[in-house]
Scaffold this active site. Structure first.
Site, PDB file in Angstrom:
ATOM      1  CD1 TRP A   1      -0.897  -2.565  -6.858  1.00 20.51           C
ATOM      2  CD2 TRP A   1      -2.609  -1.923  -5.594  1.00 20.51           C
ATOM      3  NE1 TRP A   1      -1.047  -1.205  -7.012  1.00 20.51           N
ATOM      4  CE2 TRP A   1      -2.091  -0.788  -6.249  1.00 20.51           C
ATOM      5  CE3 TRP A   1      -3.711  -1.745  -4.750  1.00 20.51           C
ATOM      6  CZ2 TRP A   1      -2.623   0.491  -6.082  1.00 20.51           C
ATOM      7  CZ3 TRP A   1      -4.234  -0.482  -4.586  1.00 20.51           C
ATOM      8  CH2 TRP A   1      -3.699   0.613  -5.248  1.00 20.51           C
ATOM      9  CB  SER A   2      -1.483  -8.109  -9.710  1.00 21.41           C
ATOM     10  OG  SER A   2      -1.063  -9.371 -10.139  1.00 21.41           O
TER      11      SER A   2
ATOM     12  N   GLY B   1       6.820  -3.340  -9.955  1.00 23.16           N
ATOM     13  CA  GLY B   1       6.508  -3.366  -8.525  1.00 23.16           C
ATOM     14  C   GLY B   1       7.472  -2.511  -7.716  1.00 23.16           C
TER      15      GLY B   1
ATOM     16  CG  ASP C   1       5.904   1.672  -8.023  1.00 19.97           C
ATOM     17  OD1 ASP C   1       5.998   0.464  -8.290  1.00 19.97           O
ATOM     18  OD2 ASP C   1       4.897   2.151  -7.485  1.00 19.97           O
TER      19      ASP C   1
ATOM     20  CE1 TYR D   1       6.081   3.357  -2.269  1.00 25.90           C
ATOM     21  CE2 TYR D   1       6.656   3.794  -4.536  1.00 25.90           C
ATOM     22  CZ  TYR D   1       5.771   3.310  -3.612  1.00 25.90           C
ATOM     23  OH  TYR D   1       4.589   2.775  -4.035  1.00 25.90           O
TER      24      TYR D   1
ATOM     25  CD  GLU E   1       3.887   1.259   0.910  1.00 26.26           C
ATOM     26  OE1 GLU E   1       3.678   2.311   1.567  1.00 26.26           O
ATOM     27  OE2 GLU E   1       3.726   1.183  -0.317  1.00 26.26           O
TER      28      GLU E   1
END
Ligand code: 2M8
Length: 447
Positions: free
Chosen positions: A42-43, A178, A180, A374, A418
Protein backbone atom coordinates in the site's frame (compact mmCIF):
# COMPACT_ATOMS: atom_id res chain seq x y z
CA UNK A 1 -15.75 -9.10 22.17
CA UNK A 2 -13.39 -6.54 23.63
CA UNK A 3 -10.57 -7.81 25.77
CA UNK A 4 -8.23 -5.58 27.72
CA UNK A 5 -4.73 -4.77 26.54
CA UNK A 6 -2.44 -7.78 26.78
CA UNK A 7 0.81 -8.20 28.68
CA UNK A 8 3.13 -5.22 28.39
CA UNK A 9 6.58 -5.71 26.86
CA UNK A 10 9.80 -3.98 27.85
CA UNK A 11 10.89 -1.36 25.32
CA UNK A 12 13.99 -3.12 23.90
CA UNK A 13 11.91 -6.28 23.39
CA UNK A 14 9.23 -4.23 21.77
CA UNK A 15 11.67 -2.73 19.27
CA UNK A 16 13.04 -6.20 18.46
CA UNK A 17 9.51 -7.51 18.03
CA UNK A 18 8.65 -4.66 15.69
CA UNK A 19 11.79 -5.24 13.61
CA UNK A 20 10.89 -8.94 13.41
CA UNK A 21 7.43 -8.06 12.05
CA UNK A 22 9.01 -5.92 9.33
CA UNK A 23 11.33 -8.79 8.44
CA UNK A 24 8.50 -11.33 8.39
CA UNK A 25 6.33 -9.13 6.16
CA UNK A 26 9.21 -8.46 3.75
CA UNK A 27 8.61 -10.14 0.38
CA UNK A 28 12.02 -9.18 -1.04
CA UNK A 29 11.63 -5.69 -2.42
CA UNK A 30 8.25 -4.79 -0.94
CA UNK A 31 6.66 -5.21 2.46
CA UNK A 32 3.06 -6.42 2.59
CA UNK A 33 0.91 -4.06 4.66
CA UNK A 34 -0.18 -7.01 6.83
CA UNK A 35 0.46 -10.73 6.40
CA UNK A 36 -3.13 -11.89 5.94
CA UNK A 37 -5.53 -8.95 5.65
CA UNK A 38 -3.39 -6.85 3.28
CA UNK A 39 -1.05 -9.11 1.26
CA UNK A 40 0.15 -6.37 -1.14
CA UNK A 41 2.04 -3.07 -0.96
CA UNK A 42 0.00 0.00 0.00
CA UNK A 43 1.22 3.48 -0.82
CA UNK A 44 1.19 5.38 2.47
CA UNK A 45 1.91 2.19 4.39
CA UNK A 46 5.08 1.81 2.27
CA UNK A 47 6.21 5.30 3.24
CA UNK A 48 5.73 4.57 6.96
CA UNK A 49 7.49 1.23 6.47
CA UNK A 50 10.42 3.05 4.87
CA UNK A 51 10.59 5.37 7.90
CA UNK A 52 10.96 2.32 10.16
CA UNK A 53 13.29 0.46 7.82
CA UNK A 54 15.58 3.48 7.62
CA UNK A 55 16.84 2.53 11.12
CA UNK A 56 17.45 -1.08 10.14
CA UNK A 57 18.85 -0.50 6.66
CA UNK A 58 18.56 2.79 4.74
CA UNK A 59 19.23 0.83 1.55
CA UNK A 60 16.25 -1.47 2.21
CA UNK A 61 14.16 1.61 2.96
CA UNK A 62 15.06 2.91 -0.52
CA UNK A 63 14.11 -0.44 -2.04
CA UNK A 64 10.65 -0.14 -0.46
CA UNK A 65 9.98 3.18 -2.16
CA UNK A 66 11.62 2.14 -5.43
CA UNK A 67 9.28 -0.84 -5.56
CA UNK A 68 6.28 1.39 -4.91
CA UNK A 69 7.40 3.61 -7.79
CA UNK A 70 7.37 0.65 -10.19
CA UNK A 71 3.60 1.00 -9.92
CA UNK A 72 3.57 4.72 -10.66
CA UNK A 73 1.27 5.75 -13.49
CA UNK A 74 2.46 7.70 -16.51
CA UNK A 75 0.45 10.65 -15.23
CA UNK A 76 2.58 10.72 -12.08
CA UNK A 77 -0.06 9.18 -9.78
CA UNK A 78 1.22 6.73 -7.20
CA UNK A 79 -1.60 4.19 -6.89
CA UNK A 80 -2.82 3.17 -3.47
CA UNK A 81 -2.09 -0.53 -4.02
CA UNK A 82 0.77 -2.14 -5.93
CA UNK A 83 -0.32 -5.76 -6.20
CA UNK A 84 2.13 -8.61 -5.60
CA UNK A 85 2.45 -11.15 -8.37
CA UNK A 86 1.23 -13.90 -5.99
CA UNK A 87 -2.53 -13.58 -5.97
CA UNK A 88 -2.94 -12.86 -2.23
CA UNK A 89 -6.32 -13.20 -0.62
CA UNK A 90 -7.56 -9.62 -0.92
CA UNK A 91 -10.57 -7.97 -2.46
CA UNK A 92 -10.80 -5.90 -4.60
CA UNK A 93 -8.09 -7.69 -6.57
CA UNK A 94 -6.31 -6.16 -9.55
CA UNK A 95 -8.80 -7.69 -11.99
CA UNK A 96 -11.64 -5.75 -10.40
CA UNK A 97 -9.84 -2.46 -11.12
CA UNK A 98 -8.77 -3.52 -14.66
CA UNK A 99 -6.57 -0.43 -14.85
CA UNK A 100 -4.16 -1.48 -17.62
CA UNK A 101 -7.11 -2.69 -19.73
CA UNK A 102 -8.73 0.72 -19.55
CA UNK A 103 -5.88 3.21 -19.74
CA UNK A 104 -2.35 3.39 -21.11
CA UNK A 105 -1.44 5.52 -18.10
CA UNK A 106 -1.40 2.46 -15.84
CA UNK A 107 1.51 0.01 -15.94
CA UNK A 108 0.74 -3.52 -17.07
CA UNK A 109 3.22 -4.92 -14.57
CA UNK A 110 2.96 -4.54 -11.65
CA UNK A 111 -0.81 -4.41 -11.52
CA UNK A 112 -2.17 -1.55 -9.46
CA UNK A 113 -5.37 -0.01 -8.13
CA UNK A 114 -6.79 3.10 -9.81
CA UNK A 115 -6.89 5.54 -6.89
CA UNK A 116 -4.22 7.16 -4.74
CA UNK A 117 -3.45 7.75 -1.03
CA UNK A 118 -1.99 10.43 1.29
CA UNK A 119 1.37 11.64 -0.08
CA UNK A 120 3.65 11.21 2.92
CA UNK A 121 6.55 9.87 0.84
CA UNK A 122 8.50 13.13 0.94
CA UNK A 123 8.55 12.85 4.73
CA UNK A 124 9.98 9.32 4.40
CA UNK A 125 12.64 10.48 1.94
CA UNK A 126 13.87 13.24 4.22
CA UNK A 127 13.95 10.87 7.20
CA UNK A 128 15.91 8.24 5.27
CA UNK A 129 18.53 10.84 4.40
CA UNK A 130 18.74 12.16 7.97
CA UNK A 131 18.88 8.75 9.67
CA UNK A 132 22.41 7.48 10.43
CA UNK A 133 23.58 5.69 7.28
CA UNK A 134 21.39 7.91 5.10
CA UNK A 135 24.41 10.08 4.34
CA UNK A 136 26.10 7.22 2.49
CA UNK A 137 26.70 7.99 -1.19
CA UNK A 138 24.86 4.83 -2.24
CA UNK A 139 21.72 5.98 -0.41
CA UNK A 140 21.94 9.54 -1.75
CA UNK A 141 22.38 8.23 -5.29
CA UNK A 142 19.33 6.06 -4.97
CA UNK A 143 17.27 8.96 -3.64
CA UNK A 144 18.62 11.02 -6.53
CA UNK A 145 17.29 8.43 -8.97
CA UNK A 146 13.89 8.56 -7.28
CA UNK A 147 13.81 12.35 -7.51
CA UNK A 148 12.20 12.70 -10.99
CA UNK A 149 9.34 10.26 -10.23
CA UNK A 150 8.78 11.93 -6.88
CA UNK A 151 8.57 15.32 -8.58
CA UNK A 152 6.14 13.85 -11.13
CA UNK A 153 4.03 12.61 -8.21
CA UNK A 154 3.88 16.03 -6.55
CA UNK A 155 3.21 17.73 -9.90
CA UNK A 156 0.35 15.33 -10.65
CA UNK A 157 -1.26 16.13 -7.31
CA UNK A 158 -0.84 19.85 -8.00
CA UNK A 159 -2.31 19.77 -11.50
CA UNK A 160 -4.79 16.89 -11.58
CA UNK A 161 -6.07 17.09 -8.03
CA UNK A 162 -5.98 20.59 -6.55
CA UNK A 163 -9.33 22.33 -6.61
CA UNK A 164 -9.16 25.66 -8.45
CA UNK A 165 -11.74 26.98 -5.97
CA UNK A 166 -10.46 25.90 -2.56
CA UNK A 167 -6.87 24.89 -3.36
CA UNK A 168 -7.52 21.68 -1.40
CA UNK A 169 -6.46 18.27 -2.73
CA UNK A 170 -9.53 16.54 -4.12
CA UNK A 171 -10.15 12.86 -3.42
CA UNK A 172 -12.52 10.77 -5.52
CA UNK A 173 -12.86 7.77 -3.21
CA UNK A 174 -12.81 7.46 0.58
CA UNK A 175 -9.95 4.99 0.18
CA UNK A 176 -7.83 7.86 -1.09
CA UNK A 177 -8.06 9.56 2.31
CA UNK A 178 -6.63 6.47 4.03
CA UNK A 179 -9.42 6.92 6.63
CA UNK A 180 -11.92 4.93 4.60
CA UNK A 181 -15.12 4.96 6.68
CA UNK A 182 -14.41 8.03 8.82
CA UNK A 183 -17.50 10.10 9.73
CA UNK A 184 -15.75 12.84 7.74
CA UNK A 185 -17.26 11.26 4.66
CA UNK A 186 -20.74 10.30 5.87
CA UNK A 187 -22.41 13.21 4.11
CA UNK A 188 -20.68 12.87 0.72
CA UNK A 189 -21.11 9.09 0.81
CA UNK A 190 -24.84 9.52 1.49
CA UNK A 191 -25.03 10.98 -2.01
CA UNK A 192 -23.34 7.98 -3.67
CA UNK A 193 -26.30 5.98 -4.94
CA UNK A 194 -25.53 2.33 -5.61
CA UNK A 195 -27.59 0.91 -8.48
CA UNK A 196 -28.77 -2.70 -8.70
CA UNK A 197 -26.22 -3.21 -11.48
CA UNK A 198 -23.27 -3.32 -9.04
CA UNK A 199 -21.33 -6.46 -10.05
CA UNK A 200 -21.35 -9.16 -7.36
CA UNK A 201 -18.43 -9.45 -4.94
CA UNK A 202 -17.36 -11.24 -1.79
CA UNK A 203 -15.78 -9.48 1.18
CA UNK A 204 -12.55 -11.36 1.85
CA UNK A 205 -11.56 -8.90 4.60
CA UNK A 206 -14.15 -10.48 6.90
CA UNK A 207 -12.24 -13.79 6.73
CA UNK A 208 -9.23 -12.18 8.36
CA UNK A 209 -10.72 -10.06 11.14
CA UNK A 210 -12.44 -11.84 14.02
CA UNK A 211 -15.18 -9.27 14.55
CA UNK A 212 -17.19 -7.88 11.61
CA UNK A 213 -17.84 -4.77 13.72
CA UNK A 214 -14.16 -3.82 13.47
CA UNK A 215 -14.46 -3.35 9.69
CA UNK A 216 -16.56 -1.02 7.53
CA UNK A 217 -20.21 -2.02 6.99
CA UNK A 218 -21.62 -3.79 3.91
CA UNK A 219 -23.36 -0.56 2.93
CA UNK A 220 -19.95 1.16 2.97
CA UNK A 221 -18.47 -1.58 0.82
CA UNK A 222 -21.23 -1.33 -1.78
CA UNK A 223 -20.40 2.35 -2.16
CA UNK A 224 -16.64 1.68 -2.34
CA UNK A 225 -17.23 -0.88 -5.09
CA UNK A 226 -19.69 1.29 -6.95
CA UNK A 227 -17.16 4.14 -7.09
CA UNK A 228 -14.71 1.74 -8.75
CA UNK A 229 -17.32 1.13 -11.46
CA UNK A 230 -17.67 4.90 -11.94
CA UNK A 231 -13.89 5.30 -12.21
CA UNK A 232 -13.78 2.49 -14.76
CA UNK A 233 -16.55 4.14 -16.77
CA UNK A 234 -14.32 7.26 -16.87
CA UNK A 235 -11.43 5.03 -17.98
CA UNK A 236 -9.43 6.55 -15.11
CA UNK A 237 -8.99 9.72 -17.14
CA UNK A 238 -8.20 12.49 -14.64
CA UNK A 239 -10.44 15.15 -16.22
CA UNK A 240 -13.27 12.71 -16.85
CA UNK A 241 -13.05 11.38 -13.30
CA UNK A 242 -13.36 14.91 -11.90
CA UNK A 243 -16.35 15.60 -14.11
CA UNK A 244 -18.26 12.41 -13.48
CA UNK A 245 -17.52 10.56 -10.25
CA UNK A 246 -20.16 10.97 -7.56
CA UNK A 247 -17.71 11.39 -4.64
CA UNK A 248 -15.46 14.45 -4.75
CA UNK A 249 -14.15 15.87 -1.51
CA UNK A 250 -11.54 18.54 -0.84
CA UNK A 251 -9.53 16.63 1.78
CA UNK A 252 -8.01 19.00 4.30
CA UNK A 253 -5.92 16.29 5.99
CA UNK A 254 -4.42 15.17 2.66
CA UNK A 255 -3.76 18.80 1.77
CA UNK A 256 -1.90 19.38 5.03
CA UNK A 257 0.05 16.14 4.54
CA UNK A 258 1.01 17.27 1.04
CA UNK A 259 2.14 20.66 2.38
CA UNK A 260 4.31 18.98 5.02
CA UNK A 261 5.66 16.41 2.58
CA UNK A 262 6.44 19.07 -0.04
CA UNK A 263 8.46 20.98 2.53
CA UNK A 264 10.22 17.78 3.66
CA UNK A 265 10.97 16.80 0.06
CA UNK A 266 12.36 20.27 -0.63
CA UNK A 267 14.66 19.84 2.39
CA UNK A 268 15.69 16.43 1.08
CA UNK A 269 16.38 18.00 -2.32
CA UNK A 270 18.91 20.36 -0.80
CA UNK A 271 20.70 17.39 0.77
CA UNK A 272 21.13 15.60 -2.56
CA UNK A 273 21.73 18.70 -4.70
CA UNK A 274 18.46 18.33 -6.59
CA UNK A 275 17.68 21.00 -9.21
CA UNK A 276 17.10 24.35 -7.48
CA UNK A 277 14.01 24.97 -9.61
CA UNK A 278 12.42 21.78 -8.20
CA UNK A 279 13.24 22.75 -4.63
CA UNK A 280 11.78 26.24 -5.21
CA UNK A 281 8.65 24.78 -6.78
CA UNK A 282 8.14 22.41 -3.82
CA UNK A 283 8.65 25.27 -1.37
CA UNK A 284 6.09 27.41 -3.18
CA UNK A 285 3.65 24.48 -3.29
CA UNK A 286 4.04 23.97 0.44
CA UNK A 287 3.18 27.62 1.05
CA UNK A 288 0.14 27.55 -1.20
CA UNK A 289 -1.11 24.27 0.29
CA UNK A 290 -0.66 25.68 3.79
CA UNK A 291 -2.70 28.71 2.73
CA UNK A 292 -5.46 26.41 1.45
CA UNK A 293 -5.54 24.62 4.81
CA UNK A 294 -5.62 28.02 6.53
CA UNK A 295 -8.57 29.09 4.40
CA UNK A 296 -10.41 25.89 5.33
CA UNK A 297 -9.81 26.50 9.04
CA UNK A 298 -12.29 28.30 11.28
CA UNK A 299 -10.33 31.07 13.03
CA UNK A 300 -12.63 30.90 16.08
CA UNK A 301 -12.32 27.17 16.78
CA UNK A 302 -9.20 26.16 14.85
CA UNK A 303 -11.18 23.33 13.21
CA UNK A 304 -10.13 22.55 9.65
CA UNK A 305 -12.94 21.44 7.35
CA UNK A 306 -13.13 19.15 4.36
CA UNK A 307 -15.28 20.43 1.51
CA UNK A 308 -17.85 18.39 -0.38
CA UNK A 309 -17.07 19.64 -3.85
CA UNK A 310 -20.41 18.44 -5.21
CA UNK A 311 -22.34 20.75 -2.90
CA UNK A 312 -19.81 23.22 -1.56
CA UNK A 313 -20.65 22.14 2.02
CA UNK A 314 -17.92 22.45 4.62
CA UNK A 315 -17.64 19.21 6.56
CA UNK A 316 -16.25 19.18 10.08
CA UNK A 317 -16.21 15.78 11.73
CA UNK A 318 -14.78 14.93 15.14
CA UNK A 319 -11.75 13.23 13.57
CA UNK A 320 -8.06 14.16 13.82
CA UNK A 321 -8.45 15.75 10.37
CA UNK A 322 -9.93 18.72 12.26
CA UNK A 323 -6.41 19.37 13.47
CA UNK A 324 -4.90 19.26 9.98
CA UNK A 325 -3.41 22.72 10.48
CA UNK A 326 -1.04 21.23 13.08
CA UNK A 327 0.47 18.95 10.45
CA UNK A 328 1.59 21.74 8.16
CA UNK A 329 1.88 24.58 10.69
CA UNK A 330 -0.39 27.59 10.96
CA UNK A 331 2.24 30.31 10.65
CA UNK A 332 1.21 31.85 14.01
CA UNK A 333 2.74 30.55 17.19
CA UNK A 334 -0.14 31.86 19.33
CA UNK A 335 -2.82 30.16 17.21
CA UNK A 336 -0.77 27.01 17.12
CA UNK A 337 -0.30 26.84 20.88
CA UNK A 338 -4.06 27.15 21.37
CA UNK A 339 -4.65 24.45 18.80
CA UNK A 340 -2.13 22.12 20.44
CA UNK A 341 -3.98 22.60 23.74
CA UNK A 342 -7.27 21.69 22.11
CA UNK A 343 -5.71 18.71 20.36
CA UNK A 344 -4.44 17.40 23.70
CA UNK A 345 -7.69 18.28 25.44
CA UNK A 346 -10.86 16.37 26.40
CA UNK A 347 -12.35 16.35 22.94
CA UNK A 348 -9.41 14.55 21.36
CA UNK A 349 -6.15 13.05 22.69
CA UNK A 350 -6.90 13.85 26.33
CA UNK A 351 -10.46 12.50 26.61
CA UNK A 352 -10.71 11.25 30.21
CA UNK A 353 -11.88 7.76 29.21
CA UNK A 354 -8.91 7.11 26.92
CA UNK A 355 -6.52 4.27 27.70
CA UNK A 356 -3.58 6.59 26.92
CA UNK A 357 -2.91 9.86 25.09
CA UNK A 358 -3.60 9.56 21.37
CA UNK A 359 -5.99 10.98 18.78
CA UNK A 360 -9.02 8.68 18.54
CA UNK A 361 -10.12 8.36 14.91
CA UNK A 362 -13.45 9.80 16.09
CA UNK A 363 -13.85 11.69 19.35
CA UNK A 364 -15.73 9.78 22.07
CA UNK A 365 -17.73 12.99 22.50
CA UNK A 366 -19.20 12.61 19.01
CA UNK A 367 -22.47 10.77 18.29
CA UNK A 368 -20.64 9.08 15.38
CA UNK A 369 -18.12 7.46 17.77
CA UNK A 370 -17.90 3.64 17.62
CA UNK A 371 -14.99 2.41 19.77
CA UNK A 372 -14.13 -0.68 17.76
CA UNK A 373 -15.16 0.17 14.21
CA UNK A 374 -12.14 0.99 12.09
CA UNK A 375 -11.80 4.73 11.43
CA UNK A 376 -14.84 5.61 13.57
CA UNK A 377 -13.23 5.51 17.03
CA UNK A 378 -10.09 3.39 17.52
CA UNK A 379 -6.64 4.91 17.96
CA UNK A 380 -4.27 4.34 15.02
CA UNK A 381 -0.58 4.48 16.01
CA UNK A 382 0.43 5.82 12.60
CA UNK A 383 -1.83 8.83 13.04
CA UNK A 384 -0.30 9.46 16.47
CA UNK A 385 3.12 9.20 14.83
CA UNK A 386 2.25 11.74 12.13
CA UNK A 387 1.05 14.32 14.64
CA UNK A 388 4.04 13.54 16.86
CA UNK A 389 6.36 14.18 13.91
CA UNK A 390 4.65 17.46 13.04
CA UNK A 391 4.49 18.74 16.62
CA UNK A 392 8.12 17.91 17.22
CA UNK A 393 9.13 19.59 13.96
CA UNK A 394 7.24 22.74 14.85
CA UNK A 395 8.84 22.96 18.29
CA UNK A 396 5.95 21.64 20.43
CA UNK A 397 8.28 19.17 22.06
CA UNK A 398 6.31 18.60 25.29
CA UNK A 399 3.13 17.86 23.37
CA UNK A 400 5.07 15.60 21.02
CA UNK A 401 6.57 13.71 23.97
CA UNK A 402 3.06 13.10 25.36
CA UNK A 403 1.92 11.65 22.03
CA UNK A 404 4.93 9.37 21.80
CA UNK A 405 4.52 8.11 25.38
CA UNK A 406 0.81 7.55 24.81
CA UNK A 407 1.46 5.81 21.51
CA UNK A 408 3.94 3.46 23.13
CA UNK A 409 1.38 2.57 25.83
CA UNK A 410 -0.97 1.27 23.14
CA UNK A 411 1.90 -0.53 21.40
CA UNK A 412 3.30 -2.18 24.52
CA UNK A 413 1.20 -5.34 24.15
CA UNK A 414 3.52 -6.31 21.27
CA UNK A 415 0.68 -7.28 18.90
CA UNK A 416 1.47 -4.43 16.45
CA UNK A 417 -2.22 -4.16 15.78
CA UNK A 418 -3.70 -2.15 12.99
CA UNK A 419 -5.66 -0.07 15.55
CA UNK A 420 -6.51 -0.09 19.26
CA UNK A 421 -9.59 0.22 21.42
CA UNK A 422 -9.42 3.80 22.70
CA UNK A 423 -10.71 2.94 26.20
CA UNK A 424 -9.18 -0.48 26.94
CA UNK A 425 -6.09 -0.42 24.72
CA UNK A 426 -7.11 -3.82 23.28
CA UNK A 427 -5.66 -4.75 19.89
CA UNK A 428 -8.14 -4.51 16.99
CA UNK A 429 -8.15 -5.28 13.27
CA UNK A 430 -5.08 -6.96 11.81
CA UNK A 431 -2.10 -8.04 13.91
CA UNK A 432 1.54 -7.69 12.81
CA UNK A 433 0.59 -4.66 10.76
CA UNK A 434 3.71 -3.36 9.04
CA UNK A 435 3.20 0.37 9.52
CA UNK A 436 2.46 -0.13 13.21
CA UNK A 437 5.73 -2.03 13.56
CA UNK A 438 7.54 0.66 11.56
CA UNK A 439 6.50 3.55 13.78
CA UNK A 440 7.41 1.45 16.83
CA UNK A 441 10.94 0.99 15.48
CA UNK A 442 11.17 4.70 14.77
CA UNK A 443 9.95 5.75 18.22
CA UNK A 444 12.24 3.29 19.97
CA UNK A 445 15.45 3.97 18.09
CA UNK A 446 17.60 6.39 20.10
CA UNK A 447 18.42 9.54 18.13
C1 2M8 B 1 -7.09 0.27 4.93
O1 2M8 B 1 -7.65 0.37 3.64
C2 2M8 B 1 -7.84 -0.74 2.76
C3 2M8 B 1 -8.29 -0.17 1.42
O2 2M8 B 1 -7.28 0.63 0.91
C4 2M8 B 1 -8.86 -1.75 3.24
O3 2M8 B 1 -9.56 -1.51 4.23
O4 2M8 B 1 -8.96 -2.81 2.60
C5 2M8 B 1 -6.88 1.71 5.43
O5 2M8 B 1 -6.64 1.73 6.81
C6 2M8 B 1 -5.74 2.37 4.68
O6 2M8 B 1 -5.47 3.64 5.21
C7 2M8 B 1 -4.48 1.51 4.71
O7 2M8 B 1 -3.50 2.08 3.89
C8 2M8 B 1 -4.76 0.07 4.24
C9 2M8 B 1 -3.59 -0.87 4.43
O8 2M8 B 1 -3.09 -0.78 5.73
O9 2M8 B 1 -5.88 -0.47 4.97
Amino acid sequence: MVVGAGARRALPDLRDGAAAVLRANDRGSATVAAPRLYPHQWSWDAAFVAIGLAHLSPERACTELEHLLTGQWRTGMIPHIVYSAESGDYFPDAARWACADLTDAAPGVPATSGVTQPPIHGIAIERILRTPGGERAAVRDRVGRMWPPLMAWHRWLATARRSPITGLVTIVHGWESGMDNSPRFDEPYSRVKVPGSLPAYRRVDRDHVAEAGERPSNEDYDRYLWLIEELKAARYDDAEVMASVSFRVGDVFMTAVLAAASEALAAAGTLIDAPAADVDWLTAQAASLRAAVGAATDPATGDSADVDERTGHHLVAASPARFAALLCGTGSSETETQLVDRFLGDDCCGHPALFAVGPPSTSPASPAFEPTRYWRGPVWPVVSWLFWWALDRHGHTDAAAQLRAGGLSYLADGSFAEYYHPFTGAALGSRDQSWTAAVTVDWLTPT
